[in-house]
Design a protein around this motif. Structure first.
Motif, PDB file in Angstrom:
ATOM      1  N   ILE A  59     -49.618 -23.374 -11.205  1.00 43.15           N
ATOM      2  CA  ILE A  59     -50.236 -24.613 -10.740  1.00 43.15           C
ATOM      3  C   ILE A  59     -50.401 -24.595  -9.228  1.00 43.15           C
ATOM      4  CG2 ILE A  59     -49.910 -27.123 -10.548  1.00 43.15           C
ATOM      5  CD1 ILE A  59     -48.674 -27.074 -13.307  1.00 43.15           C
ATOM      6  N   ILE A  60     -49.408 -24.039  -8.526  1.00 42.29           N
ATOM      7  CA  ILE A  60     -49.510 -23.930  -7.067  1.00 42.29           C
ATOM      8  C   ILE A  60     -50.706 -23.058  -6.687  1.00 42.29           C
ATOM      9  CG2 ILE A  60     -48.376 -23.021  -4.991  1.00 42.29           C
ATOM     10  CD1 ILE A  60     -45.698 -23.761  -6.305  1.00 42.29           C
ATOM     11  N   LEU A  61     -50.861 -21.936  -7.371  1.00 43.07           N
ATOM     12  CA  LEU A  61     -51.984 -21.033  -7.092  1.00 43.07           C
ATOM     13  C   LEU A  61     -53.324 -21.697  -7.405  1.00 43.07           C
ATOM     14  CD1 LEU A  61     -50.586 -17.657  -8.508  1.00 43.07           C
ATOM     15  CD2 LEU A  61     -50.935 -18.254  -6.105  1.00 43.07           C
ATOM     16  N   LEU A  62     -53.364 -22.437  -8.512  1.00 41.63           N
ATOM     17  CA  LEU A  62     -54.615 -23.094  -8.897  1.00 41.63           C
ATOM     18  C   LEU A  62     -55.019 -24.173  -7.896  1.00 41.63           C
ATOM     19  CD1 LEU A  62     -54.084 -23.393 -12.753  1.00 41.63           C
ATOM     20  CD2 LEU A  62     -55.842 -22.052 -11.597  1.00 41.63           C
ATOM     21  N   VAL A  63     -54.033 -24.854  -7.337  1.00 38.92           N
ATOM     22  CA  VAL A  63     -54.336 -25.875  -6.331  1.00 38.92           C
ATOM     23  C   VAL A  63     -54.818 -25.221  -5.036  1.00 38.92           C
ATOM     24  CG1 VAL A  63     -53.358 -27.677  -4.871  1.00 38.92           C
ATOM     25  CG2 VAL A  63     -52.782 -27.598  -7.296  1.00 38.92           C
ATOM     26  N   ILE A  64     -54.123 -24.150  -4.614  1.00 37.40           N
ATOM     27  CA  ILE A  64     -54.490 -23.459  -3.365  1.00 37.40           C
ATOM     28  C   ILE A  64     -55.895 -22.878  -3.469  1.00 37.40           C
ATOM     29  CG2 ILE A  64     -53.968 -21.478  -1.896  1.00 37.40           C
ATOM     30  CD1 ILE A  64     -51.009 -21.923  -2.533  1.00 37.40           C
ATOM     31  N   PHE A  65     -56.193 -22.253  -4.611  1.00 34.46           N
ATOM     32  CA  PHE A  65     -57.510 -21.623  -4.791  1.00 34.46           C
ATOM     33  C   PHE A  65     -58.391 -22.487  -5.688  1.00 34.46           C
ATOM     34  CE2 PHE A  65     -54.557 -18.078  -3.987  1.00 34.46           C
ATOM     35  CZ  PHE A  65     -55.137 -17.560  -2.838  1.00 34.46           C
ATOM     36  N   SER A  66     -58.581 -23.725  -5.280  1.00 36.90           N
ATOM     37  CA  SER A  66     -59.438 -24.657  -6.007  1.00 36.90           C
ATOM     38  C   SER A  66     -60.358 -25.350  -5.020  1.00 36.90           C
ATOM     39  CB  SER A  66     -58.581 -25.698  -6.738  1.00 36.90           C
ATOM     40  OG  SER A  66     -58.074 -26.656  -5.828  1.00 36.90           O
TER      41      SER A  66
END
Length: 455
Positions: A256-263
């Protein structure tokens, strides 16, 4: 002809509902109902084919079967693949003890509170947050029972009250890892992260607060009456497994952290897919397991649980979504949805009425079948056309439908989470539902009002 087809669609829908309530497999019932609707529509409309010209087999009758390949193919390269990856990731996290580690870490602060009902409410909010990382209602419930029930009982919370709150924790399906959330987001052409931040959270926060406050008073009320008849159970000894290192809990939050950063919310140039995020974290966890066990063979053998979990998710959730989409295609082919929109417009029923209607239908089907995914999937694909026809926001229509699938599951006597938790705390499903009914009812009202006012 259109009215006759619409009435036939209603009859088939009622028939499908009857067989679902009788306990028949939802995948088969929805698939057969969809094929029947498509076949009758094809027969009734000369020159009509369910597939577009470029996808057609050349025969409108073979197109009835061809629709299965088209729907299954789109799911296996789209939403279905995401859900399968989420299932595989969850299975691997359970295998290496990361899920258990996360719950243990977050449970530690709760154990320090001595007021029983404050502790109970904190447990509810903890469960709501954990459900975004462990998107299996029954799986999360067993983890919470094993790890938190002893803590709750130690501070004076009754097992029945604890069970009611644990069931309620999975009543708000949200977050990029949730299967229904991914399905909802893709249906209305949004990134799962954007859908979560801009739509789900806005409705979920007031709804969760309302549910928590209601639980605080309802559980005290029933504890004073002490109506439950507890039975001995060993269910709590199963399902938890050995916890991994405490810091393994970060693996569940990392996608989820990665998806937020790369969104699009943070990064305009790079967008990471949900499947990509799961695979990246899976590879990182695999490397950590090789180092931890100092054995390549042991770590890689455990890593295959990712693909085993994907297969189980296909057999359960993705197959249900495929069948539900074919059923929805059949309803659309009969013209029933167009008639519903036209009728609503002629009667002056706007987007609010149609949204309430669809939300209640999803809730009712969930209650009768115990499957929120099946109910939501059956109607989610209709939302874009319905919202366009009414000039409404697709997100404002689909969000309450998705949440209804979770809220009604928490009061369904045939849902897996109700059955597993009731068995885990040693009470009947009826006794457990008595404690979840009012909190879910209040939550449903607040959810509807929040959706209509805030979205």
């Amino acid at each position: 002809m259109n009215i006759a087809l619409a009435l036939f669609a209603l009859a088939v829908t009622i028939g499908a509902g009857y067989f679902l309530v009788k306990g028949h497999k939802p995948v088969i019932i929805l698939l057969l109902a969809g094929f029947i609707l498509i076949a009758v529509s094809t027969a009734a409309k000369a020159g009509y084919g369910v597939l577009d010209e470029e996808d057609s087999t050349g025969s409108r009758w073979l197109d009835i079967i061809g629709i299965f390949e088209q729907v299954a193919g789109s799911q296996l390269t789209g939403v279905g693949l995401i859900i399968m990856a989420a299932g595989g990731f969850s299975a691997y996290m359970n295998k290496i003890g990361a899920s258990q580690a996360l719950v243990e870490v977050l449970a530690a602060p709760i154990s320090k509170f001595k007021h029983p009902y404050i502790t109970l409410i904190l447990t509810y909010f903890l469960g709501v947050v954990l459900f975004m990382f462990i998107p299996s209602a029954a799986g999360l419930a067993i983890l919470l029972l094993v790890l938190l029930l002893p803590v709750l009982k130690a501070v004076g919370v009754s097992p029945a009250a604890a069970g009611a709150v644990i069931v309620s924790a999975s009543a708000l399906p949200m977050g990029p890892a949730s299967g229904t959330s991914v399905l909802a987001a893709r249906t209305i052409d949004l990134s799962p992260v954007v859908y979560f931040v801009q739509y789900q959270l806005i409705v979920a926060i007031p709804t969760a607060i309302a549910i928590a406050i209601t639980h605080y008073f309802v559980q005290q009320h029933y504890d004073k009456r002490d109506l439950e008849d507890y039975k001995e159970t060993d269910t709590l000894g199963d399902g938890s497994g050995e916890a991994g290192p405490k810091w393994y809990g970060i693996f569940l939050a990392l996608p989820i952290i990665l998806l937020v950063i790369f969104s699009p919310l943070v990064n305009d140039s790079i967008e990471l897919t949900t499947v990509g995020a799961f695979v990246i974290v899976w590879l990182i966890a695999l490397l950590c397991e090789i180092i931890r066990h100092r054995s390549f063979s042991t770590a890689t053998e455990q890593a295959t649980s990712f693909f085993t979990g994907m297969g189980k998710m296909f057999g359960g959730i993705v197959a249900l979504i495929i069948a539900a989409q074919i059923f929805a295609t059949g309803l659309t082919a009969t013209g029933a949805i167009s008639m519903l929109i036209d009728g609503g417009q002629q009667l002056g029923a706007g987007a609010i009425v149609i949204t309430l209607l669809f939300t209640l239908i999803v809730g009712l089907v969930t209650f009768l079948t115990g499957s929120g995914v099946g109910a939501f999937s059956s109607f989610a694909s209709l939302v874009p056309d319905v919202s366009r026809g009414l000039g409404a926001s697709a997100a404002a229509v689909i969000t309450p439908m998705e949440f209804a699938s979770g809220l009604f599951r928490a009061v369904s006597p045939v849902s897996g989470v109700i059955i597993s938790v009731a068995g885990g705390v040693g009470i009947s499903t009826t006794e457990l539902i008595r404690r979840t009914l009012l909190p879910m009812g209040v939550g449903f009202v607040v959810m509807i009002v929040s959706s209509l006012v805030l979205l």
